[in-house]
Design an enzyme around this catalytic site. Sequence first.
Site, PDB file in Angstrom:
ATOM      1  N   CYS A 191      -8.742   4.232  -0.751  1.00 56.97           N
ATOM      2  CA  CYS A 191      -9.179   3.844  -2.091  1.00 56.97           C
ATOM      3  C   CYS A 191     -10.377   2.905  -2.019  1.00 56.97           C
ATOM      4  O   CYS A 191     -11.446   3.302  -1.579  1.00 56.97           O
ATOM      5  CB  CYS A 191      -8.008   3.249  -2.873  1.00 56.97           C
ATOM      6  SG  CYS A 191      -8.269   3.224  -4.664  1.00 56.97           S
ATOM      7  N   HIS A 248      -3.353   7.097  -2.337  1.00 57.66           N
ATOM      8  CA  HIS A 248      -2.331   6.144  -1.917  1.00 57.66           C
ATOM      9  C   HIS A 248      -1.055   6.900  -1.560  1.00 57.66           C
ATOM     10  O   HIS A 248      -0.805   8.003  -2.045  1.00 57.66           O
ATOM     11  CB  HIS A 248      -2.021   5.159  -3.040  1.00 57.66           C
ATOM     12  CG  HIS A 248      -3.126   4.201  -3.340  1.00 57.66           C
ATOM     13  ND1 HIS A 248      -3.418   3.133  -2.531  1.00 57.66           N
ATOM     14  CD2 HIS A 248      -4.004   4.147  -4.372  1.00 57.66           C
ATOM     15  CE1 HIS A 248      -4.431   2.456  -3.045  1.00 57.66           C
ATOM     16  NE2 HIS A 248      -4.809   3.051  -4.165  1.00 57.66           N
TER      17      HIS A 248
END
Length: 502
Positions: free
Chosen positions: A335, A444
């Site tokens: 991310c 994630h």
Amino acid sequence: MTANVLMIQGSSSSAGKSMLVTALCRMFSRRGIRVAPFKAQNMSNNAAVCPDGSEIGRSQAVQAVAAGRDPAAEMNPVLLKPEGNSQSQVIAMGRPWRRVSAREYYRHKPDLWPLVTRALDQLRASHELVVIEGAGSPAELNLRSGDIVNMAIARYARSPVLLVGDIDRGGIFAQLLGTVWLLEPGERALVRGLVVNKFRGDLALFDEGVRLLETRGDIPVLGVVPFMSDMAIPEEDSATLDTVLSNGTPHMDDIDIAVIRLPRIANYDDFAPLAAETGVRVRYVSSRTALGTPHAIILPGTKSTIADLMWLREQGLDRAIPEIADQGAAVVGICGGYQMLGRSIRDPEHVEACVDQTHALGLLPIDTLFDEIKATHQIHAQLLGGPGWINALAGDRIRGYEIHMGQTASPQPWLQITTRSGQAVQCNDGAVRADGKVWGCYVHGLFANAALRRAWLTDLGWRGADGALPTATDLQTALDCLADHVESSLDMQQLESIIWHP
């Protein structure tokens, strides 16, 4: 239907409220009771994505799993995500609401109270029991007038309260009795039981302590819960990152993974599945000296990519990470960490910073453009293959979630997202260097996918215990272990009476 309620409040932060709520949700779910967790207001950058794309605190999502329910925004209607400089992003009913300073937030609490009560009412209408979690301590006298998460909720729901204290910190009598004595009489009447948490040693040695608590507080002690380590359940508090995480006693030949502890680190439980594998050590580091020479470096998610990139430079880590990569170590970005691995981050709308463009680490040939749109999705993806260890996984499918702002252009994607929040899509993600050593993506929960996790660890030289490939602790098994541990420590007959006959 209007569900019965039970509220867990604590003498302080990290007293064990979240874990106790998790255990109770599991215990009553196993009894066939339709139970749900609730926390009016949470403050954490460790967030989760619900099936509809809404965003809640990670701990409430885990509690939902423990209860056998899908996570939903009603379980955590207000989530504060700190961004630094005393400012937070407010997530209201799972969606970004506004950015506010601490001072501004207190002025907005009256606007959020109807949203909080409506969410609780909705949960109570569709369940038999709602287990409510407080925040911090209910005895913070300076915060009482703006309370929307502790006794204000208990009074609104007319909920019995269990007060939990952390004996491992010391001062358990001051914690529990002091909290009770600082409450208003009407609030004190709601406290129906005390719980002593994290006890080490022979429980019989605290028999006199139980008697003193009950005599001085005029409230029964429902149980003394022994200290439980290695629960393999995602933590909410980043204070847990101060310790080295591993499965068993660390050895010199373990695979050493250093996660950069960014000031605004987010979703750090991404790496718990790595630490759960035998022969793997996960360290959180914040300096060049502490970094050492690990097998792999991970740049995790962050609430503020540009600010944390500036912090990397201040620490000299922007030079150290490429140097260690040149020596053959793996470098991974998830991310915001993925964005940092690229060449540049453009922010023409000043979503995060007052500069239009920031140079990144230059380890991957990618560029990121920030915009105001926040992507929050549960996803399924297929591996496209690529260099090194990724090649053998071509065609494999994984699950995870996205929480990010910004779009990243990559000439070398190795993932294709196939569903977002249940909708079919075809969206490439990720980038990888030609040798397969440096890679990243937006997903994630990546390492919760066993085949991917072990393929990467094997590329680092991991062979598990005695040459075998061990199995990481399954979350469902861990939840059952936690529930068994707490249930054996509580007076369940008295607890049932408090819940069903308040």
